[in-house]
Design a protein around this motif. Structure first.
Motif, short mmCIF file in Angstrom:
data_model
loop_
_atom_site.label_atom_id
_atom_site.label_comp_id
_atom_site.label_asym_id
_atom_site.label_seq_id
_atom_site.Cartn_x
_atom_site.Cartn_y
_atom_site.Cartn_z
N GLU A 168 0.88 -1.26 0.18
CA GLU A 168 0.15 0.05 0.05
C GLU A 168 0.79 1.25 0.14
O GLU A 168 0.31 2.19 -0.69
N GLU A 169 1.99 1.31 0.60
CA GLU A 169 2.87 2.16 0.93
C GLU A 169 3.33 2.45 -0.68
O GLU A 169 3.54 3.87 -1.10
N LEU A 203 0.90 4.21 -2.93
CA LEU A 203 0.66 5.56 -2.54
C LEU A 203 1.91 6.39 -3.25
O LEU A 203 1.78 7.49 -3.81
N ARG A 206 1.58 6.50 -6.84
CA ARG A 206 0.40 7.61 -7.42
C ARG A 206 0.91 8.85 -7.05
O ARG A 206 0.78 9.86 -8.13
N ALA A 207 1.95 9.30 -6.03
CA ALA A 207 2.37 10.85 -6.03
C ALA A 207 3.51 11.07 -7.06
O ALA A 207 3.30 12.02 -7.71
N LEU A 209 6.31 7.99 2.68
CA LEU A 209 4.85 7.83 2.69
C LEU A 209 4.07 8.80 2.80
O LEU A 209 3.26 9.73 2.38
N ALA A 210 4.65 9.77 4.05
CA ALA A 210 4.14 11.14 4.41
C ALA A 210 4.13 11.79 3.37
O ALA A 210 3.45 12.90 3.24
N GLU A 231 1.93 11.31 0.90
CA GLU A 231 0.54 11.71 1.10
C GLU A 231 0.39 13.17 0.89
O GLU A 231 -0.80 13.60 0.31
N LEU A 261 -0.06 14.21 -2.62
CA LEU A 261 -1.60 13.66 -3.10
C LEU A 261 -2.61 14.67 -2.66
O LEU A 261 -3.56 15.01 -3.35
N LYS A 262 -2.30 14.96 -1.27
CA LYS A 262 -3.24 16.10 -0.90
C LYS A 262 -3.28 17.57 -1.65
O LYS A 262 -4.25 18.07 -1.65
#
Length: 189
Positions: A138-139, A142, A145-146, A177-178, A181, A184-185
């Protein structure tokens, strides 16, 4: 293993099994004399090991063994009359229920419990490893995706996006990961 549920309609059998398990360092032993009580106990508590001495006053015990196998991840031992061993074993084997014939010698019972404990530990370790791998996958998803967002909006190459995420993570002293994220935000709405 810490907790055991013993289901038997005879107090003598409950006592014998409890004594054998007490000497094997189980911290909590719950005893019941019918399946209705045992079902209530399963709803209220979790158990590592369930021992069913059939037949019981309200049902044979194999249905409860199947129910317990569906509802819990406990190791389950079903003790049945030796004449019904083959038929009951065929019925509950797929659910992972370990069937023992009556009468059971203390040595054989002890070995069955040890085998069940060892196999539960292995399964538990495999489940933990599986969870770690799922989290890692999952990491990676993500982060990928970024990277795609950076490629799409900032016209970076895949390698540039990868380095950007690593650099940002290092500069901000956070995980990749952070950082992913956060990207992505920023770009996904």
């Amino acid at each position: 293993m810490d907790s055991v549920l013993i289901v038997s309609n005879t107090s003598t059998t409950l006592g014998i099994i409890s004594d054998m398990l007490n000497s094997r360092t189980f911290s909590r032993i719950v005893t019941t004399q019918n399946c209705a009580e045992a079902r209530r106990d399963l709803i209220q508590n979790s158990f590592d090991l369930i021992i069913i001495d059939s037949p019981l006053s309200d049902e044979a015990g194999d249905d409860f063994a199947l129910y317990a196998a569906e509802q819990t991840d406990a190791g389950i031992i079903l003790i049945v009359d030796s004449t019904a061993l083959y038929d009951v074993n065929m019925e509950v084997e797929e659910a992972g229920v370990f069937v023992l014939p009556k009468p059971v010698s203390p040595e054989f019972f002890y070995q069955a419990v040890k085998l069940l404990v060892a196999s539960r530990k292995r399964v538990h370790n495999l489940e933990n490893e599986n969870l770690k791998l799922q989290k890692k996958i999952e990491e990676i998803r993500l982060i990928d995706r970024a990277k795609c967002i950076l490629i799409q909006y900032l016209n970076m190459t895949e390698q540039q996006a990868h380095k950007y995420i690593e650099r940002q993570a290092m500069n901000l002293r956070q995980s990749r990961l952070a950082t992913a994220e956060g990207i992505l935000k920023t770009y996904e709405r």
